[in-house]
Design an enzyme around this catalytic site. Structure first.
Site, mmCIF file in Angstrom:
data_model
loop_
_atom_site.group_PDB
_atom_site.id
_atom_site.type_symbol
_atom_site.label_atom_id
_atom_site.label_comp_id
_atom_site.label_asym_id
_atom_site.label_seq_id
_atom_site.Cartn_x
_atom_site.Cartn_y
_atom_site.Cartn_z
ATOM 1 N N ASP A 99 39.424 37.636 40.167
ATOM 2 C CA ASP A 99 38.981 36.964 38.932
ATOM 3 C C ASP A 99 39.138 37.884 37.721
ATOM 4 O O ASP A 99 39.612 37.454 36.661
ATOM 5 C CB ASP A 99 37.491 36.594 39.038
ATOM 6 C CG ASP A 99 37.252 35.320 39.831
ATOM 7 O OD1 ASP A 99 38.194 34.528 40.038
ATOM 8 O OD2 ASP A 99 36.091 35.113 40.246
ATOM 9 N N HIS A 105 37.434 39.036 45.768
ATOM 10 C CA HIS A 105 37.643 37.868 44.919
ATOM 11 C C HIS A 105 37.176 38.142 43.484
ATOM 12 O O HIS A 105 37.805 37.666 42.528
ATOM 13 C CB HIS A 105 36.961 36.605 45.459
ATOM 14 C CG HIS A 105 37.331 35.421 44.621
ATOM 15 N ND1 HIS A 105 38.547 34.776 44.755
ATOM 16 C CD2 HIS A 105 36.718 34.846 43.558
ATOM 17 C CE1 HIS A 105 38.641 33.841 43.824
ATOM 18 N NE2 HIS A 105 37.542 33.859 43.083
ATOM 19 N N HIS A 111 42.655 32.139 38.515
ATOM 20 C CA HIS A 111 43.371 32.518 39.741
ATOM 21 C C HIS A 111 44.891 32.473 39.534
ATOM 22 O O HIS A 111 45.620 33.330 40.037
ATOM 23 C CB HIS A 111 42.985 31.615 40.913
ATOM 24 C CG HIS A 111 41.510 31.618 41.188
ATOM 25 N ND1 HIS A 111 40.890 30.621 41.875
ATOM 26 C CD2 HIS A 111 40.540 32.494 40.834
ATOM 27 C CE1 HIS A 111 39.584 30.888 41.940
ATOM 28 N NE2 HIS A 111 39.356 32.020 41.315
ATOM 29 N N HIS A 168 33.078 36.258 34.242
ATOM 30 C CA HIS A 168 34.033 35.807 33.223
ATOM 31 C C HIS A 168 33.528 36.069 31.799
ATOM 32 O O HIS A 168 34.299 36.431 30.919
ATOM 33 C CB HIS A 168 34.317 34.319 33.395
ATOM 34 C CG HIS A 168 34.853 33.978 34.752
ATOM 35 N ND1 HIS A 168 35.975 34.577 35.273
ATOM 36 C CD2 HIS A 168 34.414 33.117 35.698
ATOM 37 C CE1 HIS A 168 36.197 34.085 36.484
ATOM 38 N NE2 HIS A 168 35.267 33.197 36.762
HETATM 39 ZN ZN LIG Z 1 37.499 32.979 41.213
#
Ligand SMILES: [Zn+2]
Length: 300
Positions: free
Chosen positions: A237, A233, A76, A260
């Protein structure tokens, strides 16, 4: 192509790590041209420079590390630095996780704009995506394809009636980042939280730093900040994960249920194929290689 930037004044803040639940103090300091974003674990005297290979864990958050010294949940803050074009900054902390703040980038945006932003003399490098690169896995994918701008097209599809399918397309610049992305908070499912906490994860998680969802809606008393806050969101990310390249990006990132892990593998695949990208570091060079139109052939 633009000039590099740093912050004008130091920023000091303390907060709780989402996964460790520990309070940590963190300082952001101005840095000279071509420093990049550098992390420093003050308590271990270890400096970590960003690269796709510095990412050592992607379970639930992006963790960077060197010689076994870790810094967790960097995404973030990194997303905010990229979104606000803060290229050179020295980040020191005495702990292993970046504070989660309110679960979004909004507090970082506020702190950085309050500290002030300074333009420097050197140009920011740009990585130009020259051919499609993709990573596919179990019904998820992430891809980078050529584009004149840094664009994102993100789709999520949760087996949850409240979130369900969401898709957002955005050209990422400072304005769209602040307005459309930065306020979107971390989210999690009520049914997962007990499990995570029994495995010593999400120990700092609370309704003050995450949107918690069950089958019927959100548990939080505060309303959503955007109707489709969840996909936003995920974009926040992804911007943080892609910013680990340390360059501006000319390319379109397309994701379906990515995260991720896929994002980091995508960066490694891109940077390991010399025919897939070109890096430009001055404006005249950018013109000669940057202004092409890529015509998609077939499906990606
Ligand atoms: Zn996040």
């Amino acid at each position: 192509m633009r000039k590099q930037r740093t912050i004008q004044d130091k920023i000091k803040v303390s907060g709780v790590g989402l996964h460790t639940g520990r309070r940590v103090e963190i300082e952001l300091a101005p840095a000279k041209e071509n420093t990049g974003v550098v992390f420093y674990r003050e308590d271990k005297d270890v400096e970590i420079e960003l690269s796709p290979e510095s990412v050592v864990d992607t379970q639930l958050a992006t963790t960077i590390g060197k010689n076994g010294v870790l810094i967790k949940t960097v995404e973030h803050l990194l997303s905010t630095l990229f979104g606000l074009h803060i290229d050179n900054v020295f980040i020191s902390l005495k702990g292993e996780e970046i504070p989660i703040m309110d679960g979004s980038s909004a507090p970082w945006v506020y702190l950085i704009r309050t500290a002030g932003i300074v333009e420097q003399n050197a140009y920011k490098k740009t990585i130009i995506v020259k051919k499609p690169i993709k990573i596919k896995e179990e019904g998820k994918f992430a891809a980078l394809i050529p584009s004149k701008e840094f664009e994102i097209s993100y789709s999520i599809n949760f087996n949850n009636t409240f979130i369900g399918k969401q898709r957002m397309d955005v050209v990422v610049d400072e304005h769209t980042f602040i307005k459309e992305i930065s306020k979107a908070r971390t989210f999690g499912f009520l049914k997962d939280i007990e499990f995570l906490q029994s495995h010593n994860l999400a120990l700092g998680g609370s309704l003050d730093n995450a949107v918690v969802v069950d089958e019927y809606g959100i548990i939080n008393e505060d309303p959503l900040r955007y109707e489709d806050e969840f996909v936003r969101h995920k974009i926040l990310d992804a911007i943080g994960d892609l910013s680990i390249l340390g360059m501006d990006i000319k390319g379109k990132y397309i994701a379906y249920k990515s995260g991720h892990n896929l994002n980091n593998r995508l960066l490694r695949k891109l940077t390991s194929d010399r025919t897939a990208y070109e890096i430009v570091s001055n404006p005249s060079r950018e013109k000669s290689v940057g202004d092409f139109v890529w015509e998609p052939q077939g499906s990606i």
